[in-house]
Design a protein around this motif. Structure first.
Motif, mmCIF file in Angstrom:
data_model
loop_
_atom_site.group_PDB
_atom_site.id
_atom_site.type_symbol
_atom_site.label_atom_id
_atom_site.label_comp_id
_atom_site.label_asym_id
_atom_site.label_seq_id
_atom_site.Cartn_x
_atom_site.Cartn_y
_atom_site.Cartn_z
ATOM 1 N N ASN A 48 35.926 44.886 33.614
ATOM 2 C CA ASN A 48 37.577 44.310 33.866
ATOM 3 C C ASN A 48 37.168 43.974 34.963
ATOM 4 O O ASN A 48 36.625 45.754 36.037
ATOM 5 C CB ASN A 48 38.013 45.439 33.406
ATOM 6 N N THR A 50 39.313 43.788 39.572
ATOM 7 C CA THR A 50 40.717 43.294 40.558
ATOM 8 C C THR A 50 39.833 43.130 41.070
ATOM 9 O O THR A 50 39.097 43.279 42.099
ATOM 10 C CB THR A 50 40.767 44.790 39.977
ATOM 11 N N ASP A 53 45.032 40.638 43.551
ATOM 12 C CA ASP A 53 46.447 40.807 42.434
ATOM 13 C C ASP A 53 46.410 40.247 41.240
ATOM 14 O O ASP A 53 46.848 40.337 40.513
ATOM 15 C CB ASP A 53 47.720 40.419 43.437
ATOM 16 N N LYS A 54 44.958 40.198 41.066
ATOM 17 C CA LYS A 54 44.245 39.178 40.023
ATOM 18 C C LYS A 54 42.841 40.329 39.354
ATOM 19 O O LYS A 54 42.092 40.821 40.192
ATOM 20 C CB LYS A 54 43.489 37.555 40.221
ATOM 21 N N ASN A 55 43.439 40.238 37.877
ATOM 22 C CA ASN A 55 42.619 40.492 36.942
ATOM 23 C C ASN A 55 41.295 39.747 36.055
ATOM 24 O O ASN A 55 41.992 38.875 35.241
ATOM 25 C CB ASN A 55 42.797 41.828 35.709
ATOM 26 N N PHE A 56 39.981 39.911 36.070
ATOM 27 C CA PHE A 56 39.154 39.058 35.266
ATOM 28 C C PHE A 56 38.656 40.203 34.189
ATOM 29 O O PHE A 56 37.806 40.856 34.256
ATOM 30 C CB PHE A 56 38.168 38.415 36.320
ATOM 31 N N ARG A 75 33.576 34.708 30.566
ATOM 32 C CA ARG A 75 35.260 35.270 30.702
ATOM 33 C C ARG A 75 35.972 35.028 29.310
ATOM 34 O O ARG A 75 35.934 34.433 28.957
ATOM 35 C CB ARG A 75 35.860 33.612 31.631
ATOM 36 N N GLU A 77 39.442 35.167 27.482
ATOM 37 C CA GLU A 77 41.381 34.676 28.335
ATOM 38 C C GLU A 77 41.818 36.009 27.458
ATOM 39 O O GLU A 77 41.314 36.276 26.284
ATOM 40 C CB GLU A 77 41.401 33.385 27.657
#
Length: 78
Positions: A48, A50, A53-56, A75, A77
């Motif tokens: 994970n 960061t 403000d986005k987490n992947f 990735r 989803e």
């Protein structure tokens, strides 16, 4: 393979020094645990990351070709 090297080789982060900084700040998790730059990852680990403000969430793919390791990812989803 080290997480900082993985992030660079998989082209998620452009430079290894920046990948180290992300790990030191606690912005990278491996299997829901905070990763140090020297943390080892294996094929199938969930990472994970960061960015602002986005987490992947990604699944690591580490492949050994000869004496060299190759890094790629898929990735996940939410």
């Amino acid at each position: 393979m080290r997480i900082d090297l993985f992030l660079k080789e998989a082209r998620i982060i452009k430079r290894r020094t920046i990948a180290k900084e992300y790990c030191k700040r606690g912005l990278v998790l491996i299997n829901k645990k905070v990763a140090k730059p020297s943390s080892e990852i294996k094929d199938g680990d969930i990472i994970n990351i960061t960015f602002g403000d986005k987490n992947f969430d990604i699944v690591a793919k580490v492949e050994i070709v000869g004496k060299k390791e190759r890094a790629s990812y898929e990735r996940v989803e939410p």
